[in-house]
Design an enzyme around this catalytic site. Structure first.
Site, PDB file in Angstrom:
ATOM      1  N   ASP A  91      -1.215  27.212  89.067  1.00 34.97           N
ATOM      2  CA  ASP A  91      -2.837  26.606  90.101  1.00 34.97           C
ATOM      3  C   ASP A  91      -2.834  25.293  89.789  1.00 34.97           C
ATOM      4  O   ASP A  91      -2.970  24.337  89.269  1.00 34.97           O
ATOM      5  CB  ASP A  91      -3.780  26.803  88.623  1.00 34.97           C
ATOM      6  CG  ASP A  91      -5.343  26.917  89.090  1.00 34.97           C
ATOM      7  OD1 ASP A  91      -5.263  25.855  89.956  1.00 34.97           O
ATOM      8  OD2 ASP A  91      -5.969  27.918  88.702  1.00 34.97           O
ATOM      9  N   ARG A 135      -9.631  41.295 108.993  1.00 33.02           N
ATOM     10  CA  ARG A 135      -9.178  41.652 108.218  1.00 33.02           C
ATOM     11  C   ARG A 135      -7.675  41.159 107.730  1.00 33.02           C
ATOM     12  O   ARG A 135      -7.437  40.805 107.044  1.00 33.02           O
ATOM     13  CB  ARG A 135      -9.748  42.647 107.206  1.00 33.02           C
ATOM     14  CG  ARG A 135      -9.293  43.025 105.416  1.00 33.02           C
ATOM     15  CD  ARG A 135      -9.708  44.105 105.073  1.00 33.02           C
ATOM     16  NE  ARG A 135     -10.014  45.181 105.118  1.00 33.02           N
ATOM     17  CZ  ARG A 135      -9.102  46.735 106.305  1.00 33.02           C
ATOM     18  NH1 ARG A 135      -7.828  46.285 106.055  1.00 33.02           N
ATOM     19  NH2 ARG A 135      -9.618  47.174 106.390  1.00 33.02           N
ATOM     20  N   LYS A 150     -12.039  23.534  96.383  1.00 30.99           N
ATOM     21  CA  LYS A 150     -12.359  21.940  95.263  1.00 30.99           C
ATOM     22  C   LYS A 150     -11.784  21.017  96.587  1.00 30.99           C
ATOM     23  O   LYS A 150     -12.659  20.465  97.583  1.00 30.99           O
ATOM     24  CB  LYS A 150     -11.735  21.597  94.320  1.00 30.99           C
ATOM     25  CG  LYS A 150     -11.684  23.600  93.910  1.00 30.99           C
ATOM     26  CD  LYS A 150     -13.211  23.273  93.030  1.00 30.99           C
ATOM     27  CE  LYS A 150     -14.235  24.411  92.666  1.00 30.99           C
ATOM     28  NZ  LYS A 150     -13.322  25.420  91.195  1.00 30.99           N
TER      29      LYS A 150
HETATM   30  C1  LIG Z   1     -12.804  26.482  90.370  1.00 30.47           C
HETATM   31  C2  LIG Z   1     -11.171  26.759  90.286  1.00 30.47           C
HETATM   32  C3  LIG Z   1     -11.157  28.289  90.558  1.00 30.47           C
HETATM   33  C4  LIG Z   1     -11.517  29.165  90.838  1.00 30.47           C
HETATM   34  O1  LIG Z   1     -11.727  28.927  92.301  1.00 30.47           O
HETATM   35  P1  LIG Z   1     -13.044  29.897  93.293  1.00 30.47           P
HETATM   36  O2  LIG Z   1     -13.290  29.452  94.196  1.00 30.47           O
HETATM   37  O3  LIG Z   1     -14.485  29.568  92.884  1.00 30.47           O
HETATM   38  O4  LIG Z   1     -12.774  31.146  93.170  1.00 30.47           O
HETATM   39  C5  LIG Z   1      -9.433  28.191  89.879  1.00 30.47           C
HETATM   40  N1  LIG Z   1      -8.989  27.535  89.205  1.00 30.47           N
HETATM   41  C6  LIG Z   1      -9.778  26.303  89.227  1.00 30.47           C
HETATM   42  C7  LIG Z   1      -8.703  25.494  88.594  1.00 30.47           C
HETATM   43  C8  LIG Z   1     -10.798  25.722  89.529  1.00 30.47           C
HETATM   44  O5  LIG Z   1     -10.985  24.866  89.925  1.00 30.47           O
END
Ligand SMILES: *Cc1c(COP(=O)(O)O)cnc(C)c1O
Length: 396
Positions: free
Chosen positions: A171, A46, A196
């Site tokens: 982000d 962890r 993604k």
């Molecule tokens: C999918 C997504 C998230 C969240 O990520 P997870 O891996 O699904 O927890 C955050 N920000 C954006 C822009 C996303 O597309």
């Protein structure tokens, strides 16, 4: 070292003991100690794991900083950042069309702890300036945004936020470090849904949080271990495998998105196309300045009824109807009933999220095939209209 070379070489030397070109998956929970407290830098998985550490090194190198922490999902990474910096009474500024999960964690989890969220149009710098106060701890930027792909000016917002003593978190999921380097533009923190484009094959859920300064990174790193939302060694290995082709994939995603945007723009059954690469896009100029590519996502509004939108979305040959994005296989999503369904209809309308809006995540297939599939879908809608038959969901 240029970007593509970093994706393949950074943090990924051959395994020293055997010479294996690709380092193994260190599938272990714990590590032998020579004497109590004497380990080789690893005591428990962890806290640290060699496979995860390699991934963190690559991610840091790709974003051009020294510090990265991997998490078991994008939201777990976001949570570590929010928890590291927000205390009762603090304010955070977020974009209008911020990722739904970011909106939810702030409004359903952090609100109960007395954190105040101000949701504003962050593409309007005057609105950002007006929303900043001496209680603002974090300005959260997503760019391009989801699903309208609006652009936020990272450099300008960072200047405004820093003047008021606030940190800027970006982000960077949609652009990826391949097309956008937020730290160079002034950001303090970058978060990713690694799920993604970074992992890129729709086969794992993961996240990451990175920081430029050690002092900013330290509480995030502490929470990675203290709250424990870490990815498995196998997931980290999968992401490293995916990352090796990040530049190749992003260039293909962009090529496909561009071809699709051009084919849909001006079509009689398309009311509007959202793609930052189109000169008509409201964020085009800022995107040209702060990105080295326009990304791989395209959204568009179909000129049609709810039933026609559903029929179009459900019967594409190459675009699978599914949430998520950024994989090699093309996906299509209807935000009003899928990713953004939790937002009340009225609020969706205010955000400009029409019920006929469709979001495309073109994969790495051939551009002509993808365009043909979408144009065929529009032709099906037109044919059904002229024959006055209701459009039906065709069998695939
Ligand atoms: C999918 C997504 C998230 C969240 O990520 P997870 O891996 O699904 O927890 C955050 N920000 C954006 C822009 C996303 O597309």
């Amino acid at each position: 070292m240029k970007f593509a070379t970093r994706t393949i070489h950074a943090g990924q030397p051959s395994e020293p003991e055997t010479g294996a070109l690709v380092a193994p998956i260190f599938q272990t929970s714990t590590y032998e100690q020579e004497a109590p407290g004497q380990d080789k830098g690893f005591s428990y998985s962890r806290t640290n794991n060699p496979t995860r550490q390699r991934l963190e090194t690559v991610l840091a190198e790709l974003e051009g900083v020294a510090f990265a922490a991997a998490f078991s999902s994008g939201l777990a990474a976001e949570n570590a950042v929010l928890q590291a910096f927000l205390r009762p009474g603090d304010e955070i500024i977020i974009p209008l069309d911020v990722y739904g999960g970011t909106y939810r964690i702030l409004n359903k989890v952090y609100q109960a702890f007395g954190v105040v969220t101000k949701q504003i149009d962050t593409s309007d710098l005057k609105a950002v300036e007006a929303a900043l106060s001496n209680k603002t701890r974090l300005v959260w930027i997503e760019t391009p945004t989801n699903p309208r792909l609006l652009i936020n000016d990272i450099a300008a917002i960072s200047k405004l936020a820093h003047a008021r003593g606030a940190l800027v978190a970006v982000d960077n999921t949609f652009a990826t470090p391949c097309f956008q380097q937020p730290f160079e533009l002034g950001a303090d923190i970058v978060v990713h849904s690694v799920t993604k484009y970074l992992a890129g094959h729709s086969d794992t859920v993961q996240g990451a949080a990175l920081a430029k300064e050690a002092a900013v990174f330290e509480p995030i790193k502490f929470l990675q271990n203290a709250t424990g939302a870490v990815p498995s060694p196998f997931d980290c290995w999968l992401t490293m495998r995916g990352l090796k082709t990040l530049e190749l994939r992003m260039l293909r995603h962009q090529e496909n998105a561009t071809a699709i945007a051009k084919a849909l723009d001006g079509h009689e059954l398309v009311r509007r196309v959202y793609f930052p690469g189109l000169a008509s896009h409201p964020g085009h100029d800022v995107a040209r300045r702060q990105m080295t590519g326009f990304g791989g996502m395209v959204s568009f509004e179909l000129e049609g009824t709810a039933q026609e939108v559903v029929a179009f979305a459900s019967s594409r040959r190459y675009f699978t109807l599914a949430e998520s994005l950024g994989g090699v296989k093309s996906l299509l999503c209807h935000p009003a009933t899928m990713t953004h369904a939790s937002i009340p209809a009225e609020a969706r309308a205010q955000l400009g999220l029409s019920d006929t809006l469709l979001r495309l995540s073109p994969g790495c297939e051939n551009a002509e095939d993808l365009v043909e599939d979408l144009l065929a879908g529009l032709a099906e809608v037109a044919n059904a209209r002229s024959s006055k038959k209701p459009v039906t969901v065709a069998a695939r």
